[in-house]
Structures are given as structure tokens and as C-alpha cells.
Write an enzyme that holds these catalytic residues in place. Structure first.
Site, PDB file in Angstrom:
ATOM      1  N   ASP A 144       3.578   8.124   1.106  1.00 57.05           N
ATOM      2  CA  ASP A 144       2.649   7.004   1.251  1.00 57.05           C
ATOM      3  C   ASP A 144       3.396   5.681   1.107  1.00 57.05           C
ATOM      4  O   ASP A 144       3.930   5.369   0.043  1.00 57.05           O
ATOM      5  CB  ASP A 144       1.562   7.105   0.169  1.00 57.05           C
ATOM      6  CG  ASP A 144       0.581   5.939   0.240  1.00 57.05           C
ATOM      7  OD1 ASP A 144      -0.488   6.117   0.841  1.00 57.05           O
ATOM      8  OD2 ASP A 144       0.887   4.856  -0.314  1.00 57.05           O
ATOM      9  N   TYR A 157       4.979  -3.101   1.224  1.00 68.00           N
ATOM     10  CA  TYR A 157       6.019  -2.534   0.344  1.00 68.00           C
ATOM     11  C   TYR A 157       7.417  -2.888   0.861  1.00 68.00           C
ATOM     12  O   TYR A 157       8.393  -2.777   0.129  1.00 68.00           O
ATOM     13  CB  TYR A 157       5.909  -1.013   0.249  1.00 68.00           C
ATOM     14  CG  TYR A 157       4.616  -0.478  -0.311  1.00 68.00           C
ATOM     15  CD1 TYR A 157       3.649  -1.311  -0.878  1.00 68.00           C
ATOM     16  CD2 TYR A 157       4.346   0.886  -0.271  1.00 68.00           C
ATOM     17  CE1 TYR A 157       2.470  -0.797  -1.375  1.00 68.00           C
ATOM     18  CE2 TYR A 157       3.163   1.408  -0.770  1.00 68.00           C
ATOM     19  CZ  TYR A 157       2.226   0.564  -1.314  1.00 68.00           C
ATOM     20  OH  TYR A 157       1.056   1.082  -1.797  1.00 68.00           O
ATOM     21  N   LYS A 196      -0.128   1.220   5.795  1.00 68.17           N
ATOM     22  CA  LYS A 196      -1.315   0.374   5.628  1.00 68.17           C
ATOM     23  C   LYS A 196      -1.072  -1.000   6.243  1.00 68.17           C
ATOM     24  O   LYS A 196       0.056  -1.501   6.225  1.00 68.17           O
ATOM     25  CB  LYS A 196      -1.624   0.185   4.130  1.00 68.17           C
ATOM     26  CG  LYS A 196      -1.570   1.472   3.317  1.00 68.17           C
ATOM     27  CD  LYS A 196      -1.753   1.227   1.830  1.00 68.17           C
ATOM     28  CE  LYS A 196      -1.481   2.482   1.031  1.00 68.17           C
ATOM     29  NZ  LYS A 196      -0.049   2.708   0.774  1.00 68.17           N
ATOM     30  N   HIS A 213      -5.518  -2.145   3.755  1.00 67.72           N
ATOM     31  CA  HIS A 213      -5.001  -2.215   2.390  1.00 67.72           C
ATOM     32  C   HIS A 213      -6.006  -2.814   1.398  1.00 67.72           C
ATOM     33  O   HIS A 213      -6.117  -2.343   0.260  1.00 67.72           O
ATOM     34  CB  HIS A 213      -3.688  -3.010   2.363  1.00 67.72           C
ATOM     35  CG  HIS A 213      -2.738  -2.542   1.314  1.00 67.72           C
ATOM     36  ND1 HIS A 213      -1.373  -2.493   1.491  1.00 67.72           N
ATOM     37  CD2 HIS A 213      -2.947  -2.084   0.055  1.00 67.72           C
ATOM     38  CE1 HIS A 213      -0.794  -2.032   0.393  1.00 67.72           C
ATOM     39  NE2 HIS A 213      -1.744  -1.773  -0.495  1.00 67.72           N
TER      40      HIS A 213
END
Length: 275
Positions: free
Chosen positions: A47, A52, A77, A110
Site C-alpha cells: 500500500d 508518500y 491513492k 486519500h
């Protein structure tokens, strides 16, 4: 149940019940190795997210693992500042390019950015209909967000990924999602590390010769919660998967349920910064 166990989503796609989260993992050897170690251990779900900033490393780790793409379940996401119809479609292409993949298994909104998440959802519906992604869903949606989204949606979200741990057990949301056939997935299932020293969990763990982390993750599985603990430590990644050789008693499961206080370590979805 074992490490290959899956949750069947509303559209019959099988999603692994245990996955690796990579939030805050650096986009270099750190995330590459974490992904490879997880896959080597038997994890099949990874994930990540655009925000990120480690999708390239995740993709490299997947390629270097030697496992066939179709055996893996990869999630990403769309971030808040890329929400909207056209911008979400573009963000999806960028994520695929960084991951060096032809499709995603799960693509998520998100956060519920007011005034945008419905257009974002239309983009996810298009990606799903076009076969670019096998399942679509949301993160951090309260029941009132889901009610609002479902009113105009052609396709209901298949997954809602939320902060969920013993101090925030999300029982009301879990009941809502079960009623609507939306799988619940826990981010920060270990309370961003805050629960690893909890004496109550340690006491329960002693009975099973398990760590507090293993107790929490087992509690997730037994409550039909998909869980994605984050780690970049090889030993911890393996430990987090060593949760299939015991079952909690009803009494211990109830004791963990009773730890709920409503405390969050992340942001309340009604109060997040949309930028």
C-alpha cells in the site's frame, strides 16, 4: 487463515487481509528493501500513495522481488491537490508511470476534499470501467461522507481505509461499511507505534507468547479488518506476519474492544488540511 488469506470485495476481487504499508518510507533502498522483504515473507499486498513520494521505489522493489505482477495487490491513492475529474486521471497515470505498472489493484481517494471528491470519484469510476484498476475506494470517509458520495455514485466504494486501532476501533463506521458491503482497512493499526508499549496488550500477549503488535494485528483479522502495518525493518516485517498460529479468546478480544477511547494519532477527516 494464513498469510495468503483474502477478503472478497463487493466486486469479487480478492484483497489480501494483511499488507505492507510504506508511509514515511524513503524512496530509496529503504522502501525497495521493505517491499522485497515483505514479498519474501509472503506478503502479497503493498500500500503506497502519491503523497508518500516513494512509488518509484515500491515499483523497483516489486520488480526486484521476482514475483509475478498478477500475484500482487498494489494500492495507491490520489492526493488532495490533484482531486477533481481530469486532474485525478492525470494523477493516476503519473502513479502508474512511477510504479512502472500497467494497472493498479486498488486506487483510493486519500481524503474527502469538500466539493471535489464526487468529481474525483467519477474519475475512479472511469478508471475502473476502463479496466485500469481492479477495485476503487476511499480513505478517511466518515459515514456522512459515504452517504453523500453514494447518493450520486454509479459504483459504491469497495474499500474505506481509515485510522483504526484499539483506541479508535471505529465500531460505528465498521457497522456502516458492513451494511454497505464496503471493506474496512486499517491504516496505522499500531497507533503509529504508540500502542507497542501498552501494558494491557503486553499482558494479553504473554498468554500467547506474542508481542503487542501481533495481538493488535490478530485482533484486526478476527474483526474482519484488512490491515497494513508499516515497517522498514526486516525482522519486524516478518514478526507482523507471524499472526496466523493462534486465536484470541472471546474474553481477550472483548478486552481489546474495551480499550476504545476515540483517541486519534492522525487527523479527524472532518478537520484535515485540504492542501
Amino acid at each position: 487463515m494464513d498469510i495468503s488469506s483474502t477478503k472478497i470485495l463487493a466486486n469479487d476481487v480478492a484483497m489480501p487481509r494483511l499488507g505492507l504499508g510504506v508511509w514515511k518510507a524513503a524512496d530509496d533502498e529503504e522502501v525497495i528493501n521493505a517491499v522485497k522483504w515483505a514479498i519474501e515473507t509472503g506478503y502479497r499486498s503493498i500500500d503506497t500513495a502519491a503523497i508518500y513520494k516513494n512509488e518509484r521505489g515500491v515499483g523497483q522493489g516489486i520488480r526486484e522481488s521476482g514475483i509475478k505482477r498478477e500475484e500482487l495487490f498494489v494500492t495507491s491513492k490520489v492526493w488532495n491537490d490533484e482531486q477533481g475529474y481530469e486532474s485525478t486521471l492525470a494523477a493516476f497515470e503519473e502513479s502508474l508511470e512511477k510504479l512502472q505498472l500497467d494497472y493498479l489493484d486498488l486506487y483510493l481517494i486519500h481524503w474527502p476534499v469538500a466539493g471535489k471528491y464526487k468529481d474525483t470519484w467519477r474519475a475512479l469510476e472511469k478508471l475502473y470501467k476502463d479496466g485500469r484498476v481492479r477495485a476503487i475506494g476511499v480513505c478517511n470517509f466518515h459515514p456522512h461522507h459515504l452517504d453523500d458520495l453514494i447518493t450520486d455514485a454509479e459504483i459504491k466504494p469497495m474499500v474505506n481505509q481509515v485510522e483504526l486501532h484499539p483506541l479508535l476501533n471505529q465500531k460505528e463506521l465498521r457497522d456502516y461499511c458492513a451494511k454497505h458491503e464496503i471493506a474496512i482497512e486499517a491504516w496505522s493499526p499500531l497507533g503509529q507505534g504508540h500502542l507497542l508499549e501498552d501494558e494491557r496488550l503486553a499482558a494479553i500477549g504473554e498468554k500467547y507468547h506474542k508481542t503487542p503488535a501481533q495481538i493488535i494485528l490478530r485482533w484486526d483479522l478476527e474483526n474482519d479488518i484488512v490491515t497494513i502495518p508499516k515497517s522498514v525493518n526486516q525482522e519486524r516485517i516478518a514478526q507482523n506476519a507471524d499472526i496466523f498460529d493462534f486465536e484470541l479468546t472471546d474474553e481477550d478480544r472483548q478486552a481489546i474492544d474495551n480499550m476504545h477511547t476515540g483517541e486519534r494519532f492522525g487527523t479527524n477527516p472532518d478537520e484535515f488540511d485540504e492542501k
